[in-house]
Write an enzyme that holds these catalytic residues in place. Sequence first.
Site, PDB file in Angstrom:
ATOM      1  N   TRP A   1     -22.268   6.047 -14.807  1.00  0.00           N
ATOM      2  CA  TRP A   1     -22.652   6.179 -13.412  1.00  0.00           C
ATOM      3  C   TRP A   1     -23.642   5.092 -13.006  1.00  0.00           C
ATOM      4  CZ3 TRP A   1     -23.039  12.264 -12.850  1.00  0.00           C
ATOM      5  CH2 TRP A   1     -21.731  12.776 -12.803  1.00  0.00           C
ATOM      6  N   SER A   2     -24.291   5.284 -11.865  1.00  0.00           N
ATOM      7  CA  SER A   2     -25.031   4.188 -11.244  1.00  0.00           C
ATOM      8  C   SER A   2     -26.249   3.751 -12.051  1.00  0.00           C
ATOM      9  CB  SER A   2     -25.461   4.587  -9.831  1.00  0.00           C
ATOM     10  OG  SER A   2     -24.341   4.669  -9.004  1.00  0.00           O
TER      11      SER A   2
ATOM     12  N   ARG B   1     -30.716  10.770 -12.308  1.00  0.00           N
ATOM     13  CA  ARG B   1     -29.791   9.642 -12.297  1.00  0.00           C
ATOM     14  C   ARG B   1     -30.272   8.438 -11.494  1.00  0.00           C
ATOM     15  NH1 ARG B   1     -27.074  13.942  -9.787  1.00  0.00           N
ATOM     16  NH2 ARG B   1     -26.841  13.808  -7.510  1.00  0.00           N
TER      17      ARG B   1
ATOM     18  N   TRP C   1     -10.348   2.907  -6.937  1.00  0.00           N
ATOM     19  CA  TRP C   1     -11.540   3.462  -6.282  1.00  0.00           C
ATOM     20  C   TRP C   1     -12.775   2.626  -6.577  1.00  0.00           C
ATOM     21  CZ3 TRP C   1     -13.327   7.703  -3.382  1.00  0.00           C
ATOM     22  CH2 TRP C   1     -14.691   7.975  -3.475  1.00  0.00           C
TER      23      TRP C   1
ATOM     24  N   ASP D   1     -20.588   3.125  -5.388  1.00  0.00           N
ATOM     25  CA  ASP D   1     -21.939   2.551  -5.339  1.00  0.00           C
ATOM     26  C   ASP D   1     -22.032   1.118  -5.877  1.00  0.00           C
ATOM     27  OD1 ASP D   1     -22.346   5.182  -4.774  1.00  0.00           O
ATOM     28  OD2 ASP D   1     -23.802   5.558  -6.363  1.00  0.00           O
TER      29      ASP D   1
END
Length: 582
Positions: free
Chosen positions: A89-90, A153, A25, A28
Amino acid sequence: MNGKQHPHHGGHGRTAFHFQPAKNWMNDPNGPLYHNGMYHFFYQYNPHDPLFGAGKLSWGHSVSGDLVNWAFLGTALDPTSSFDVGGCWSGSTTAMPDGRLAILYTGRDANELQVQNVAFAKNPSDLLLREWDKPSFNPIIPQPADVTGNNFRDPTTAWLGRDGLWRFAIAAEVDGVGSTVIYRSADFVNWERNALPLHASSGIPCWECPDFFPVAEHGTEGLDTSASGAGVRHVLKLSKAADEDYYAVGRYDDEADTFVLVEDGEQADVRNWRRIDHGHLFAAKSFFDARRKRRVLWAWVDEMDSRSDDFAKGWTGIQSFPRALWLDTDGKQLVQWPVEEIETLRRKQVTLLGAVVGSGGLHEIAGIETLQADVEVVFEIPNLKEAEQLDPKWLQDPQKLCAEKGATVQGGVGPFGLIVMASGDMREQTTIFFRVFKHDDAYKVLMCTDLTRSSTKEGVHKPIYAGFVDMDVEKDKSISLRTLIDHSVIESFGGGGRTCITARVYPEHAATGSSHLYVFNNGLDAVKVSKLEAWELATASVNVEDDGLVALLPPLAVPILSDDAEWVHHQPSSCGVKHDFE
């Protein structure tokens, strides 16, 4: 990157020149970077399977010398610490004047709270930047007390203010209001939030994946992220969860950290802003390419088929082909265009000059393989007097207008454009077309990409995408279209890149037969194709597992010796999403 032809690039919908993982997968884009002669691309990545899963993501890392061919280096960040155990995460990368390189990223901590962390390149002189250190003093910014919904975030690339302080922007739901807030720091470790948000939009509590960058008021050159002052405007881009990307141009005051939009009207609501793309992409992220003095945009283009299809092919998600972007002459909108390096993939070419396509006309462009192609066409419109009147209600819903007045519905001026990815019997086809309307004392150009007949396969989402092209067609008397076709993705740039539409398609004929390309016109009057050029494109080497770094390094070592050296192109032989789209 050994220049081999990879015969399986088209298998399971695999693209030929778009960035995608070899397996698993991807979503972003995070922290694209040009450093020491190399392009680095980081991205949200699940190294274990082709689904988002529980969101316990890593940062994948690939490198390139030309933004076309890429080698996968593995993961740069993994969820191994208490401050990111639920997922890395991003975020973004920032290159500092003292040579240090930093990653700012959102971690989901052991309590499942979104917090902000920093990581530093262990050896900034390492061409591959393989190792990153996550200091134990993380998180550098715990979740503030006024953040609601656990929505905090996606820190942007940091920039240096004229006061010597670093700043970055981040998306936060502050007391229920979707906000973009600014943090400042003298040392990149201790951060303080500005009292006022850079922007707040009460209509939507959760925005994500912000990007904030300067653009020159005149010209096409990009600017370093810290540029400010005379002749500079700024762009704020925001992503709406499970939706698309919006942007506005404005003036940024780096003393007060305020942002004032240049366009009047209902601009407080981000949903009224301009769109990065009127098709299907998300979490766009830009970087300044110092080598070519341009700003380059990446964006995630996810799948539109089924979860079982993702499992079958073993990978999920691609990135849009990198786009250079700059401010249009009107000072209000961005222009986007594929980076010029794509031309290194051009092979066989066909040209059509001065062809008149009459009402109901269909003209095939033969002679090249059009499953992976680059098509540029200019349509000349000799007469606008037959243009239909535009009902003002359609201004807010171009998608519905395209659905009602599709490619087969005869109009005054248009529809005309391209039919791409067409099967021999035309049962499968995708249309990209324009239609011109009268509006007040001027004209409006509608651009559509219609996927309703793109595939006969079950379980595929096949929408219609649309947007108006902000241009003076009465003055120009022509409309240009550039379309990149790459197996399961079509990217179109209307009006010189003022309106972009990206779409995923899954035609069944592509696996076994050849694809066809046509110019068509269903308007009352003829249109003239003043020039059409179409190139068959070679297959790039993108994260192919048998292309090791041994193959990558020798050709890429040449331009690293000197920033002014010409690149040696290898020519093949013939925001973190925090929700599950499924």
